[in-house]
Design a protein around this motif. Structure first.
Motif, PDB file in Angstrom:
ATOM      1  N   THR A  53      42.260  26.563  39.995  1.00 55.86           N
ATOM      2  CA  THR A  53      41.753  27.677  40.791  1.00 55.86           C
ATOM      3  C   THR A  53      40.872  27.157  41.923  1.00 55.86           C
ATOM      4  O   THR A  53      39.980  26.340  41.682  1.00 55.86           O
ATOM      5  CB  THR A  53      40.907  28.632  39.920  1.00 55.86           C
ATOM      6  OG1 THR A  53      41.678  29.049  38.795  1.00 55.86           O
ATOM      7  CG2 THR A  53      40.471  29.858  40.715  1.00 55.86           C
ATOM      8  N   PRO A  54      41.100  27.604  43.153  1.00 56.57           N
ATOM      9  CA  PRO A  54      40.222  27.158  44.246  1.00 56.57           C
ATOM     10  C   PRO A  54      38.823  27.750  44.087  1.00 56.57           C
ATOM     11  O   PRO A  54      38.647  28.801  43.457  1.00 56.57           O
ATOM     12  CB  PRO A  54      40.915  27.708  45.499  1.00 56.57           C
ATOM     13  CG  PRO A  54      41.762  28.844  45.017  1.00 56.57           C
ATOM     14  CD  PRO A  54      42.188  28.485  43.624  1.00 56.57           C
ATOM     15  N   ASP A  63      45.907  39.907  42.250  1.00 52.08           N
ATOM     16  CA  ASP A  63      46.527  38.824  43.028  1.00 52.08           C
ATOM     17  C   ASP A  63      46.494  37.518  42.246  1.00 52.08           C
ATOM     18  O   ASP A  63      47.479  36.769  42.213  1.00 52.08           O
ATOM     19  CB  ASP A  63      45.780  38.634  44.357  1.00 52.08           C
ATOM     20  CG  ASP A  63      45.766  39.895  45.195  1.00 52.08           C
ATOM     21  OD1 ASP A  63      46.837  40.501  45.363  1.00 52.08           O
ATOM     22  OD2 ASP A  63      44.687  40.269  45.671  1.00 52.08           O
ATOM     23  N   PHE A  64      45.353  37.246  41.624  1.00 54.44           N
ATOM     24  CA  PHE A  64      45.192  35.985  40.900  1.00 54.44           C
ATOM     25  C   PHE A  64      46.159  35.888  39.731  1.00 54.44           C
ATOM     26  O   PHE A  64      46.875  34.893  39.571  1.00 54.44           O
ATOM     27  CB  PHE A  64      43.753  35.849  40.399  1.00 54.44           C
ATOM     28  CG  PHE A  64      43.493  34.582  39.630  1.00 54.44           C
ATOM     29  CD1 PHE A  64      43.272  33.386  40.294  1.00 54.44           C
ATOM     30  CD2 PHE A  64      43.499  34.582  38.245  1.00 54.44           C
ATOM     31  CE1 PHE A  64      43.050  32.209  39.588  1.00 54.44           C
ATOM     32  CE2 PHE A  64      43.268  33.415  37.532  1.00 54.44           C
ATOM     33  CZ  PHE A  64      43.051  32.223  38.203  1.00 54.44           C
ATOM     34  N   LEU A  65      46.189  36.920  38.902  1.00 60.26           N
ATOM     35  CA  LEU A  65      47.016  36.861  37.697  1.00 60.26           C
ATOM     36  C   LEU A  65      48.505  36.948  38.008  1.00 60.26           C
ATOM     37  O   LEU A  65      49.319  36.258  37.391  1.00 60.26           O
ATOM     38  CB  LEU A  65      46.615  37.975  36.737  1.00 60.26           C
ATOM     39  CG  LEU A  65      45.254  37.768  36.064  1.00 60.26           C
ATOM     40  CD1 LEU A  65      44.832  39.011  35.304  1.00 60.26           C
ATOM     41  CD2 LEU A  65      45.299  36.568  35.125  1.00 60.26           C
ATOM     42  N   SER A  66      48.867  37.759  38.967  1.00 60.45           N
ATOM     43  CA  SER A  66      50.284  37.852  39.311  1.00 60.45           C
ATOM     44  C   SER A  66      50.756  36.550  39.955  1.00 60.45           C
ATOM     45  O   SER A  66      51.873  36.086  39.703  1.00 60.45           O
ATOM     46  CB  SER A  66      50.543  39.035  40.248  1.00 60.45           C
ATOM     47  OG  SER A  66      49.809  38.912  41.448  1.00 60.45           O
ATOM     48  N   GLY A  67      49.874  35.912  40.738  1.00 61.98           N
ATOM     49  CA  GLY A  67      50.241  34.645  41.367  1.00 61.98           C
ATOM     50  C   GLY A  67      50.289  33.496  40.386  1.00 61.98           C
ATOM     51  O   GLY A  67      51.192  32.655  40.432  1.00 61.98           O
ATOM     52  N   ILE A  71      53.413  37.492  36.779  1.00 60.95           N
ATOM     53  CA  ILE A  71      53.565  38.813  36.166  1.00 60.95           C
ATOM     54  C   ILE A  71      53.538  39.868  37.272  1.00 60.95           C
ATOM     55  O   ILE A  71      52.720  39.793  38.180  1.00 60.95           O
ATOM     56  CB  ILE A  71      52.421  39.078  35.165  1.00 60.95           C
ATOM     57  CG1 ILE A  71      52.359  37.970  34.113  1.00 60.95           C
ATOM     58  CG2 ILE A  71      52.580  40.437  34.492  1.00 60.95           C
ATOM     59  CD1 ILE A  71      51.136  38.043  33.217  1.00 60.95           C
ATOM     60  N   PRO A  72      54.428  40.857  37.209  1.00 56.48           N
ATOM     61  CA  PRO A  72      54.413  41.917  38.221  1.00 56.48           C
ATOM     62  C   PRO A  72      53.041  42.586  38.308  1.00 56.48           C
ATOM     63  O   PRO A  72      52.366  42.783  37.297  1.00 56.48           O
ATOM     64  CB  PRO A  72      55.478  42.898  37.721  1.00 56.48           C
ATOM     65  CG  PRO A  72      56.396  42.070  36.883  1.00 56.48           C
ATOM     66  CD  PRO A  72      55.527  41.031  36.232  1.00 56.48           C
ATOM     67  N   ALA A  73      52.662  42.945  39.536  1.00 54.22           N
ATOM     68  CA  ALA A  73      51.331  43.497  39.775  1.00 54.22           C
ATOM     69  C   ALA A  73      51.062  44.735  38.931  1.00 54.22           C
ATOM     70  O   ALA A  73      49.953  44.907  38.399  1.00 54.22           O
ATOM     71  CB  ALA A  73      51.160  43.817  41.253  1.00 54.22           C
ATOM     72  N   ARG A 100      35.025  37.711  41.255  1.00 55.75           N
ATOM     73  CA  ARG A 100      35.270  36.661  42.242  1.00 55.75           C
ATOM     74  C   ARG A 100      35.872  35.458  41.526  1.00 55.75           C
ATOM     75  O   ARG A 100      35.159  34.671  40.910  1.00 55.75           O
ATOM     76  CB  ARG A 100      33.945  36.255  42.914  1.00 55.75           C
ATOM     77  CG  ARG A 100      33.207  37.404  43.563  1.00 55.75           C
ATOM     78  CD  ARG A 100      33.875  37.862  44.836  1.00 55.75           C
ATOM     79  NE  ARG A 100      33.955  36.803  45.820  1.00 55.75           N
ATOM     80  CZ  ARG A 100      32.971  36.480  46.655  1.00 55.75           C
ATOM     81  NH1 ARG A 100      31.807  37.110  46.591  1.00 55.75           N
ATOM     82  NH2 ARG A 100      33.135  35.525  47.541  1.00 55.75           N
ATOM     83  N   HIS A 101      37.180  35.353  41.579  1.00 53.22           N
ATOM     84  CA  HIS A 101      37.847  34.238  40.906  1.00 53.22           C
ATOM     85  C   HIS A 101      37.461  32.915  41.562  1.00 53.22           C
ATOM     86  O   HIS A 101      37.446  32.799  42.794  1.00 53.22           O
ATOM     87  CB  HIS A 101      39.366  34.421  40.943  1.00 53.22           C
ATOM     88  CG  HIS A 101      39.847  35.451  39.977  1.00 53.22           C
ATOM     89  ND1 HIS A 101      40.042  35.175  38.645  1.00 53.22           N
ATOM     90  CD2 HIS A 101      40.140  36.750  40.142  1.00 53.22           C
ATOM     91  CE1 HIS A 101      40.445  36.277  38.028  1.00 53.22           C
ATOM     92  NE2 HIS A 101      40.508  37.247  38.909  1.00 53.22           N
TER      93      HIS A 101
END
Length: 222
Positions: A53-54, A63-67, A71-73, A100-101
């Motif tokens: 993770t950056p 966005d983070f989990l789907s990317g 997994i579909p949003a 904030r990932h």
């Protein structure tokens, strides 16, 4: 043999089930303590769920989990809603819209400093609360220093430790030990170096594991 039952917990600040598991473990510990038994000592250990993770991830939780997971949003949103409800059931107010990932390596380094200063429990709680409920950025030195100061640490010492990488080796040692144990996900609890409990289990599971450890000790010293 020590009279204290040691509980080693592998956890990540960015793990929603780890904060939920913390509350459930604490509930199980209260039930165990109410019934009597050896004192319990808790130590948290480092585990990075997403080390790639950056520090400054651009986007939200969906966005983070789907990317990362592919997994579909829409499915991710359903998952987050479910986790939010489970968290609410144990008294936590998750706000995934504000999370904030970030890379959690530095947070783990500060947790080792907190352990050295006898303030690890306070900082674990503060960082979880900051990450999941307040939308604070736990990947930046200055923000980590502010949060650590709120938990009782010296802000200047935190910044110096991060600058010098004082606890890099301790974080790596924790992760090496996790691999040696075969830990692939967190939270993971090692109770008295004997019993492993994986996941945010029901408080009764933790209570039973602690009682079993206490019984084993009693038999060993009989």
């Amino acid at each position: 043999m020590s009279d204290v039952i040691k509980v080693d917990i592998w956890s990540d600040i960015a793990c929603p089930w780890c904060f939920i598991g913390k509350r459930k473990f604490e509930d199980g510990l209260r039930r165990y303590a109410a019934g009597g038994g050896p004192e319990v000592e808790i130590e948290y250990h480092s585990f990075e769920l997403a080390p790639d993770t950056p520090v400054d991830f651009e986007g939200g939780a969906v966005d983070f989990l789907s990317g990362h997971k592919g997994i579909p949003a829409a499915q991710v949103r359903q998952m987050l809603d479910r986790v939010t409800q489970v968290a609410a059931d144990v008294g936590l107010a998750y706000d995934f819209d504000s999370v904030r990932h970030t890379k959690t390596l530095k947070a783990h380094q500060v947790l080792h400093l907190a352990k050295a200063r006898g303030l690890q429990p306070e900082l674990v709680e503060r960082l979880f609360h900051a990450y999941f409920e307040q939308g604070r950025h736990v990947g930046h030195d200055e923000e980590l220093a502010d949060l650590a100061a709120e938990a009782g640490l010296d802000r200047a010492e935190v910044l110096a430790a991060l600058r010098d990488g004082t606890y890099d080796g301790d974080v790596r040692a924790d992760m090496d030990q996790a691999r040696a144990y075969g830990i692939s996900g967190v939270p993971f609890y090692v109770i008295d170096s004997r019993y492993g409990v994986s996941g945010a289990q029901d408080p009764a599971v933790f209570e039973q594991a602690l009682r079993k450890a206490a019984e084993d000790r009693a038999e060993a010293t009989a």
